[in-house]
Design a protein around this motif. Structure first.
Motif, PDB file in Angstrom:
ATOM      1  N   LEU A  96       0.837  -1.195   0.000  1.00 33.20           N
ATOM      2  CA  LEU A  96       0.000   0.000   0.000  1.00 33.20           C
ATOM      3  C   LEU A  96       0.878   1.252   0.000  1.00 33.20           C
ATOM      4  CD1 LEU A  96      -2.697  -1.042   2.623  1.00 33.20           C
ATOM      5  CD2 LEU A  96      -2.952  -0.953   0.122  1.00 33.20           C
ATOM      6  N   LYS A 142      -6.867   8.625  -0.228  1.00 34.08           N
ATOM      7  CA  LYS A 142      -6.537   7.874   0.983  1.00 34.08           C
ATOM      8  C   LYS A 142      -5.452   6.872   0.593  1.00 34.08           C
ATOM      9  CE  LYS A 142     -11.084   8.666   2.877  1.00 34.08           C
ATOM     10  NZ  LYS A 142     -12.365   8.080   3.278  1.00 34.08           N
ATOM     11  N   ILE A 170      -1.412   5.708   9.726  1.00 34.47           N
ATOM     12  CA  ILE A 170      -2.262   4.568   9.401  1.00 34.47           C
ATOM     13  C   ILE A 170      -3.374   4.540  10.436  1.00 34.47           C
ATOM     14  CG2 ILE A 170      -2.398   2.060   9.194  1.00 34.47           C
ATOM     15  CD1 ILE A 170       0.661   2.151   8.551  1.00 34.47           C
ATOM     16  N   CYS A 193      -6.868   2.927   9.668  1.00 38.08           N
ATOM     17  CA  CYS A 193      -7.789   1.802   9.603  1.00 38.08           C
ATOM     18  C   CYS A 193      -7.448   0.781   8.520  1.00 38.08           C
ATOM     19  CB  CYS A 193      -9.209   2.317   9.366  1.00 38.08           C
ATOM     20  SG  CYS A 193      -9.415   3.120   7.757  1.00 38.08           S
ATOM     21  N   ASP A 194      -6.654   1.151   7.530  1.00 38.85           N
ATOM     22  CA  ASP A 194      -6.326   0.278   6.388  1.00 38.85           C
ATOM     23  C   ASP A 194      -7.547  -0.134   5.578  1.00 38.85           C
ATOM     24  OD1 ASP A 194      -3.581   0.185   6.242  1.00 38.85           O
ATOM     25  OD2 ASP A 194      -3.382  -1.560   7.535  1.00 38.85           O
ATOM     26  N   THR A 195      -8.663   0.561   5.747  1.00 44.54           N
ATOM     27  CA  THR A 195      -9.875   0.213   5.004  1.00 44.54           C
ATOM     28  C   THR A 195     -10.482   1.421   4.304  1.00 44.54           C
ATOM     29  OG1 THR A 195     -11.261   0.570   6.945  1.00 44.54           O
ATOM     30  CG2 THR A 195     -10.457  -1.687   6.580  1.00 44.54           C
ATOM     31  N   SER A 196      -9.824   2.531   4.306  1.00 47.32           N
ATOM     32  CA  SER A 196     -10.244   3.808   3.713  1.00 47.32           C
ATOM     33  C   SER A 196     -11.457   4.421   4.399  1.00 47.32           C
ATOM     34  CB  SER A 196     -10.481   3.684   2.199  1.00 47.32           C
ATOM     35  OG  SER A 196     -11.699   3.053   1.905  1.00 47.32           O
ATOM     36  N   VAL A 230       0.501   3.973   1.638  1.00 47.33           N
ATOM     37  CA  VAL A 230       0.741   4.459   2.997  1.00 47.33           C
ATOM     38  C   VAL A 230       1.953   3.760   3.622  1.00 47.33           C
ATOM     39  CG1 VAL A 230      -0.877   2.884   4.191  1.00 47.33           C
ATOM     40  CG2 VAL A 230      -0.322   5.099   5.206  1.00 47.33           C
ATOM     41  N   HIS A 231       2.092   2.466   3.387  1.00 48.89           N
ATOM     42  CA  HIS A 231       3.235   1.732   3.935  1.00 48.89           C
ATOM     43  C   HIS A 231       4.522   2.130   3.229  1.00 48.89           C
ATOM     44  CE1 HIS A 231       0.811  -0.640   6.609  1.00 48.89           C
ATOM     45  NE2 HIS A 231       0.018  -1.002   5.592  1.00 48.89           N
ATOM     46  N   CYS A 291      -4.130   4.451   1.988  1.00 50.07           N
ATOM     47  CA  CYS A 291      -4.319   3.040   2.333  1.00 50.07           C
ATOM     48  C   CYS A 291      -5.167   2.341   1.276  1.00 50.07           C
ATOM     49  CB  CYS A 291      -4.955   2.878   3.710  1.00 50.07           C
ATOM     50  SG  CYS A 291      -6.726   3.259   3.756  1.00 50.07           S
ATOM     51  N   ASN A 292      -5.662   3.118   0.322  1.00 52.71           N
ATOM     52  CA  ASN A 292      -6.538   2.587  -0.710  1.00 52.71           C
ATOM     53  C   ASN A 292      -5.861   2.628  -2.086  1.00 52.71           C
ATOM     54  OD1 ASN A 292      -9.091   1.436  -1.129  1.00 52.71           O
ATOM     55  ND2 ASN A 292      -9.926   3.355  -1.887  1.00 52.71           N
ATOM     56  N   CYS A 330      -4.884   8.740   6.607  1.00 54.48           N
ATOM     57  CA  CYS A 330      -3.746   8.573   5.709  1.00 54.48           C
ATOM     58  C   CYS A 330      -3.844   9.423   4.441  1.00 54.48           C
ATOM     59  CB  CYS A 330      -3.622   7.106   5.315  1.00 54.48           C
ATOM     60  SG  CYS A 330      -5.003   6.540   4.282  1.00 54.48           S
TER      61      CYS A 330
END
Length: 168
Positions: A22, A58, A38, A40-43, A24-25, A60-61, A48
């Motif tokens: 991702l 986002k 970070i 939620c990692d689910t947007s 973000v990572h 993470c998405n 993020c």
């Protein structure tokens, strides 16, 4: 592994990444931009949020490979020569943060809101920020900060964020 080249806050990075990594990572672990948090990692939360080619997303998405050849601006890339971006300054002056966890994403999204509409109503600000969550419920002061930033021309630096970050 896939090689990508991404401009982040005005500096170009070329790295080998796992195709499923991702953005973000990548930003946090490879580039070191830990201001992009970070949540939620689910947007769902928007913590993020960054700018990809000048538009908020986002991170993470988005996969890091999707950012290949593109320009990313993080919260760290907003300040110029030690001076806070007008949106950062407005958040500070209006006490638009409590724990601060949502703040980087809120600021990045708020800049995008003002890029779309330089003089939004309170309702338009709230709608523009509804994909970003503040768990401390500091929304009232967040909206005040966006209104203050709008009055100070906070969008003037929005399209120049990455180049300005490179000059600092």
């Amino acid at each position: 592994m896939t090689r990508i080249s991404v401009t982040v806050d005005g500096s170009t990075y070329s790295d080998e990444v796992e195709p499923r990594m991702l953005l973000v990572h990548y930003l946090r672990e490879v580039v070191g931009k830990t201001g992009t948090v970070i949540g939620c990692d689910t947007s769902n939360c928007g913590a993020c949020t960054i700018h990809l080619d000048g538009r908020s997303v986002k991170s993470c998405n988005v996969l890091a490979v999707q950012a290949d050849g593109h320009e990313v601006t993080t919260i760290e890339g907003l300040a110029t020569n030690g001076e806070l971006h007008p949106m950062q300054q407005a958040f500070h002056e209006c006490h638009a943060l409590q724990c601060g966890y949502c703040t980087p994403g809120m600021i990045m999204q708020a800049i995008d809101v003002l890029t779309e509409n330089t003089n939004p109503s309170e309702e338009e600000i709230r709608v523009g920020l509804e994909g970003n969550l503040c768990r401390c419920t500091g929304y009232h002061n967040i909206v005040k900060a966006v209104q203050q930033a709008a009055g100070q021309g906070a969008t003037e630096g929005a399209t120049e964020d990455a180049t300005a970050g490179a000059q600092s």
